[in-house]
Design a protein around this motif. Structure first.
Motif, PDB file in Angstrom:
ATOM      1  N   LEU A 123       0.828  -1.206   0.000  1.00 38.73           N
ATOM      2  CA  LEU A 123       0.000   0.000   0.000  1.00 38.73           C
ATOM      3  C   LEU A 123       0.860   1.253   0.000  1.00 38.73           C
ATOM      4  O   LEU A 123       0.371   2.355  -0.216  1.00 38.73           O
ATOM      5  CB  LEU A 123      -0.946  -0.003   1.212  1.00 38.73           C
ATOM      6  CG  LEU A 123      -2.046  -1.070   1.116  1.00 38.73           C
ATOM      7  CD1 LEU A 123      -2.761  -1.247   2.442  1.00 38.73           C
ATOM      8  CD2 LEU A 123      -3.044  -0.727   0.023  1.00 38.73           C
TER       9      LEU A 123
ATOM     10  N   ASP B 189      -1.326  -8.259  -5.256  1.00 36.53           N
ATOM     11  CA  ASP B 189      -2.541  -9.057  -5.125  1.00 36.53           C
ATOM     12  C   ASP B 189      -2.247 -10.434  -4.535  1.00 36.53           C
ATOM     13  O   ASP B 189      -2.927 -10.870  -3.603  1.00 36.53           O
ATOM     14  CB  ASP B 189      -3.220  -9.182  -6.495  1.00 36.53           C
ATOM     15  CG  ASP B 189      -4.676  -9.531  -6.354  1.00 36.53           C
ATOM     16  OD1 ASP B 189      -5.413  -8.718  -5.741  1.00 36.53           O
ATOM     17  OD2 ASP B 189      -5.074 -10.621  -6.804  1.00 36.53           O
TER      18      ASP B 189
ATOM     19  N   ARG C 108      -1.436 -10.008  -0.821  1.00 36.30           N
ATOM     20  CA  ARG C 108      -2.601  -9.667   0.003  1.00 36.30           C
ATOM     21  C   ARG C 108      -3.526 -10.868   0.178  1.00 36.30           C
ATOM     22  O   ARG C 108      -4.259 -10.966   1.162  1.00 36.30           O
ATOM     23  CB  ARG C 108      -3.362  -8.509  -0.642  1.00 36.30           C
ATOM     24  CG  ARG C 108      -2.635  -7.173  -0.489  1.00 36.30           C
ATOM     25  CD  ARG C 108      -3.340  -6.079  -1.238  1.00 36.30           C
ATOM     26  NE  ARG C 108      -2.450  -4.957  -1.497  1.00 36.30           N
ATOM     27  CZ  ARG C 108      -2.751  -3.943  -2.296  1.00 36.30           C
ATOM     28  NH1 ARG C 108      -3.928  -3.902  -2.908  1.00 36.30           N
ATOM     29  NH2 ARG C 108      -1.901  -2.962  -2.481  1.00 36.30           N
TER      30      ARG C 108
ATOM     31  N   ALA D  90     -12.611 -11.270  -0.182  1.00 40.79           N
ATOM     32  CA  ALA D  90     -11.392 -12.070  -0.262  1.00 40.79           C
ATOM     33  C   ALA D  90     -11.655 -13.391  -0.970  1.00 40.79           C
ATOM     34  O   ALA D  90     -10.752 -14.215  -1.103  1.00 40.79           O
ATOM     35  CB  ALA D  90     -10.848 -12.328   1.134  1.00 40.79           C
TER      36      ALA D  90
ATOM     37  N   ARG E 190      -9.658 -15.251   8.005  1.00 38.62           N
ATOM     38  CA  ARG E 190      -9.069 -15.307   6.669  1.00 38.62           C
ATOM     39  C   ARG E 190      -8.304 -16.621   6.476  1.00 38.62           C
ATOM     40  O   ARG E 190      -8.124 -17.068   5.372  1.00 38.62           O
ATOM     41  CB  ARG E 190      -8.106 -14.129   6.465  1.00 38.62           C
ATOM     42  CG  ARG E 190      -8.782 -12.766   6.267  1.00 38.62           C
ATOM     43  CD  ARG E 190      -9.361 -12.626   4.880  1.00 38.62           C
ATOM     44  NE  ARG E 190      -8.414 -12.917   3.823  1.00 38.62           N
ATOM     45  CZ  ARG E 190      -7.463 -12.103   3.394  1.00 38.62           C
ATOM     46  NH1 ARG E 190      -7.342 -10.901   3.932  1.00 38.62           N
ATOM     47  NH2 ARG E 190      -6.648 -12.448   2.429  1.00 38.62           N
TER      48      ARG E 190
ATOM     49  N   LEU F 115      -8.671  -2.659   0.478  1.00 39.73           N
ATOM     50  CA  LEU F 115      -7.545  -2.926  -0.423  1.00 39.73           C
ATOM     51  C   LEU F 115      -6.799  -4.180   0.007  1.00 39.73           C
ATOM     52  O   LEU F 115      -6.323  -4.956  -0.812  1.00 39.73           O
ATOM     53  CB  LEU F 115      -6.594  -1.729  -0.445  1.00 39.73           C
ATOM     54  CG  LEU F 115      -7.156  -0.486  -1.141  1.00 39.73           C
ATOM     55  CD1 LEU F 115      -6.293   0.723  -0.852  1.00 39.73           C
ATOM     56  CD2 LEU F 115      -7.258  -0.707  -2.647  1.00 39.73           C
TER      57      LEU F 115
ATOM     58  N   ALA G  71      -8.124  -6.606   1.392  1.00 35.42           N
ATOM     59  CA  ALA G  71      -9.083  -7.732   1.430  1.00 35.42           C
ATOM     60  C   ALA G  71      -8.652  -8.997   0.691  1.00 35.42           C
ATOM     61  O   ALA G  71      -8.809 -10.067   1.236  1.00 35.42           O
ATOM     62  CB  ALA G  71     -10.468  -7.277   0.976  1.00 35.42           C
ATOM     63  N   PRO G  72      -8.138  -8.989  -0.544  1.00 33.86           N
ATOM     64  CA  PRO G  72      -7.734  -7.846  -1.356  1.00 33.86           C
ATOM     65  C   PRO G  72      -8.803  -7.471  -2.377  1.00 33.86           C
ATOM     66  O   PRO G  72      -9.444  -8.317  -2.955  1.00 33.86           O
ATOM     67  CB  PRO G  72      -6.508  -8.386  -2.096  1.00 33.86           C
ATOM     68  CG  PRO G  72      -6.795  -9.849  -2.266  1.00 33.86           C
ATOM     69  CD  PRO G  72      -7.784 -10.252  -1.183  1.00 33.86           C
ATOM     70  N   MET G  73      -8.898  -6.150  -2.566  1.00 38.22           N
ATOM     71  CA  MET G  73      -9.825  -5.627  -3.560  1.00 38.22           C
ATOM     72  C   MET G  73      -9.028  -4.526  -4.260  1.00 38.22           C
ATOM     73  O   MET G  73      -8.512  -3.629  -3.592  1.00 38.22           O
ATOM     74  CB  MET G  73     -11.031  -5.063  -2.817  1.00 38.22           C
ATOM     75  CG  MET G  73     -12.118  -4.561  -3.708  1.00 38.22           C
ATOM     76  SD  MET G  73     -13.055  -5.945  -4.394  1.00 38.22           S
ATOM     77  CE  MET G  73     -13.583  -5.213  -5.917  1.00 38.22           C
TER      78      MET G  73
END
Ligand code: ATP
Ligand code: MG
Lengths: 241, 475
Positions: free
Chosen positions: A55, A75, A78, A107, A153, B163, B165-167
């Motif tokens: 980020l 991506d 994350r 997710a 998660r 973000l 999350a990812p998104m």
């Protein structure tokens, strides 16, 4: 770089708003390890986590996760990391179920209700609160929902920014037990904290960050814990200098 | 569920829970209802009225007893323009201009120099037509609903969680845009229903709805893009309201006023005075002895080999009337064509401003497709003038061929002559009934196309602004 390093900061230098925030920071966190980053306000702890999530872009050096450069693989990384933001930023107009379900669906890993329920039990969120919107929650209750989300998660890496802030002592103990158990099952945890004693309870290693520089690393002896008093003195010294 | 759609669905839930949705839908539903009722009533009344008036006017005209032909020239006759079906949605310049023209000898009546037409201002806030609601008020509703879509997340820090999350930032923008676009689509349904009821499954109606869809989608994307790029919701709202004010209120005014200043069109009084002055310089068609027609008289006498007008096989008065009308038409056409050109030039100038204001683009598109734009109105005037001229000259020719000059000049003193100078109503019954044919679909589509392209550019720019927005408050 070794294969079992999950996180690795390589001479990480980061600027925010045109000012240097991290300077030449290097450390590594191995698989199944709990690493705590300790430092004063504005030291750059949250910035470090955000950099590992892609980020924030480093100015120099690299942030690596799972052996990959974070930049360009945001991506993928994350997807394997759960992030607990510094400010509980869940939605006030949703209840606990709805909040957690929403982010899990984004997710692409929706969970059945009983798993959610189990996670709420683990973090100690009262059952009668779960159907209420978060606007009626206390700070600590919101934090518990956020922690539950990170646990749900079920990813190999947890990046937690001040996870125990707002929690009462009992909840902190429960949280520490939870993290220890997770690490034993192979999860890697990097957490940011101000809490010297809490850090010593869960972390095998603590990095001391001072104004963007890593000024020391403390490692727990085998079968023992980091000496909290020693760490506290080091922290106080680094602050004074 | 696809994450983008999930984000959109979540936004709808937020609207429901925060009452934002309720407030917005209440406002829009009541505005739509009010506009629908008003328009429906007005169009129904007008349609019946015009049809009825046209029939009445025609009946009165055609049922006149035997009369002197020049009396019928002055008696005159109304023609009406029935609004095209899509005027129900967008009355365009019809709101300002007369829909009826009085056809009579020696004059091109008020529709030419319409007292009501107030320049290129057309359609600001004068009335609450469905077109105005969709062009001006619906974008405001979309802003109210969407200004905080992404700025709110940034403000509360939930953007980081999203973000992570990812998104992706783009996916997030798309989801929020989709949510707002769905709201816009919902608001378009009444328009679609109105269009289908007006035209059935016709290409023009569908194209009209598509144009409005494109316009509203442009606003949707603009709203979410500004929201994505703003530090806070209040910043986003301030920027969006300023843009709305500029696009929907200020720029159209500036364009209209600029066109009026740069390309002035004379007022009705000025125009009337100029026509009257030019007309006075022509001969009097009612006076066969007017020196202005000396040459005509002489030619006619030579042509028929006689010495006196009384001996001519045609009625000199009818011939003079016809010649005078032709001369007058030339003068009047000069004025009306120049006037139409000036109006067109103003409209053109405003059209160019559509580059700056999508409101002007949708307005141009909408009136083009509905057949209520200036081009359509000018065609009405031209065709009505043709009908007028033909009607007057037909009567003048009857005057010349069916009436004798001797009877004609003794009409007021001799009852027999008076009877003989009346002609049968069959002579004007046979005059063609005037009906304005609507603009062809191809014409309307080709006039609307440039505006459609401008709307597409608006949408593309707004979209570009959104998908290039940097993620989150992380800098
Ligand atoms: N959005 C931002 N824009 C510019 N500078 C920022 C921004 N956020 C943080 N900073 C700066 O970066 C530095 C490090 O901030 P960071 O949030 O990483 O500190 P921290 O160690 O997490 O502190 P705390 O314990 O208070 O949470 C600070 O000097 C701060 O002023
Ligand atoms: Mg911090």
């Amino acid at each position: 770089m070794s294969q079992q390093q999950v996180l690795e900061a390589q001479s990480l230098t980061v600027q925010r708003g045109g000012r240097p925030v991290l300077h030449d920071v290097s450390f590594a966190v191995g698989e199944g390890e709990v690493f705590a980053l300790l430092g004063g306000n504005g030291a750059g702890k949250s910035t470090t986590l955000l950099t590992f999530l892609g980020l924030i872009e480093p100015h120099q050096g690299r942030a690596m996760a799972f052996g990959q450069d974070v930049q360009g693989n945001e991506d993928a990384i994350r997807r394997k990391a759960a992030y607990l933001p510094e400010t509980a930023s869940l939605y006030a107009h949703l209840n606990a179920w709805e909040n957690v379900s929403y982010f899990l669906e984004l997710a692409r890993s929706p969970r059945p209700r009983d798993e959610l329920s189990q996670a709420f039990d683990e973090v100690g969120l009262p059952a009668d609160a779960r159907d209420r919107r978060l606007e009626s929650y206390s700070k600590g209750m919101r934090q518990k929902v956020a922690i539950a989300l990170a646990l749900l998660r079920s990813v190999p890496l947890l990046l937690l920014d001040e996870p125990t802030s707002g929690l009462d002592p009992v909840a902190i103990d429960e949280f520490n037990a939870l993290i220890t158990a997770l690490a034993e099952r192979g999860s890697t945890v990097m957490m940011v904290t101000h809490d010297v004693y809490g850090a010593c309870q869960v972390a095998r290693r603590v990095g001391l960050l001072r104004r963007g520089e890593l000024v020391g690393t403390f490692e727990a002896p085998p079968e023992g814990m980091i000496d909290a008093d020693e760490l506290h003195r080091a922290f106080a010294r680094s602050h004074a200098s | 569920m696809n994450p983008v759609i999930r984000v959109a669905a979540e936004e709808w839930r937020y609207w429901r829970r925060s009452r934002l949705g309720l407030a917005a839908s209440l406002v829009i539903v009541s505005v739509l209802l009010a506009s629908a009722l008003a328009t429906w009533r007005q169009v129904a009344i007008e349609r019946n009225q015009r049809a009825e008036l046209q029939t009445t006017a025609e009946n009165i005209f055609y049922d006149q007893p035997a009369r002197h032909p020049h009396r019928m020239v002055h008696y005159g006759h109304y023609v009406f323009r029935t609004p095209p079906p899509l005027a129900l949605i967008d009355p365009g310049v019809d709101e300002y201009t007369g829909a009826a023209v009085f056809l009579e000898g020696h004059r091109q009546n008020s529709a030419t120099f319409s007292p009501a037409y107030s320049g290129p201002h057309g359609g600001s806030f004068v009335s609450l037509s469905p077109a105005t609601v969709y062009q001006v008020l619906v974008p405001l509703m979309l802003i109210a609903l969407g200004f905080s879509a992404l700025a709110r997340e940034r403000e509360r820090g939930s953007d980081l969680l999203l973000l992570a999350a990812p998104m992706s930032a783009r996916g997030l923008w798309l989801g929020k845009t989709l949510a707002l676009a769905a709201a816009a689509a919902l608001v378009l349904l009444p328009l679609l229903a109105a269009v289908l009821s007006a035209t059935g499954f016709a290409l023009d109606g569908i194209a009209l709805v598509l144009g409005y869809g494109l316009y509203l989608l442009g606003w949707v994307c603009l709203t979410t893009s500004v929201s994505a790029r703003s530090r806070s919701s209040s910043n986003a709202l301030a920027v969006l309201l300023s843009v709305w004010l500029a696009v929907c209120v200020v720029l159209p005014r500036i364009a209209a006023s600029g066109a009026e200043v740069l390309l002035p069109v004379p007022s009705k009084i000025e125009a009337d005075l100029a026509v009257a002055k030019a007309m006075r310089e022509l001969g009097d068609g009612h006076n066969a002895a007017d020196p202005a027609f000396e040459q005509l008289r002489a030619n006619l006498l030579v042509q028929h080999g006689v010495d006196r007008v009384e001996d001519l096989p045609v009625n000199i008065r009818g011939v003079v009337a016809e010649a005078a009308e032709a001369e007058q038409k030339q003068v009047m056409d000069g004025f009306s064509e120049a006037y139409a050109q000036q109006e067109q030039a103003q409209a053109e100038a405003v059209r160019w401003s559509s580059f700056l204001s999508p409101l002007l683009a949708i307005r141009g598109f909408s009136t083009s497709l509905a057949g209520t734009d200036l081009a359509h109105r000018h065609r009405f005037l031209v065709e009505a003038e043709q009908a007028r001229y033909q009607f007057v000259q037909d009567l003048n020719r009857i005057h010349a061929s069916d009436l004798t000059y001797t009877d004609d000049i003794r009409r007021s003193s001799d009852a027999g002559a008076e009877q003989r100078t009346r002609v049968s109503p069959d002579n004007w019954r046979s005059l063609a009934k005037f009906r304005l044919t609507p603009d062809s679909l191809a014409d309307r589509l080709s006039r609307g196309m440039p505006f459609f392209l401008l709307l597409a550019v608006f949408l593309a720019l707004a979209t570009g602004l959104g998908i290039t927005a940097r993620p989150a408050g992380v800098r």
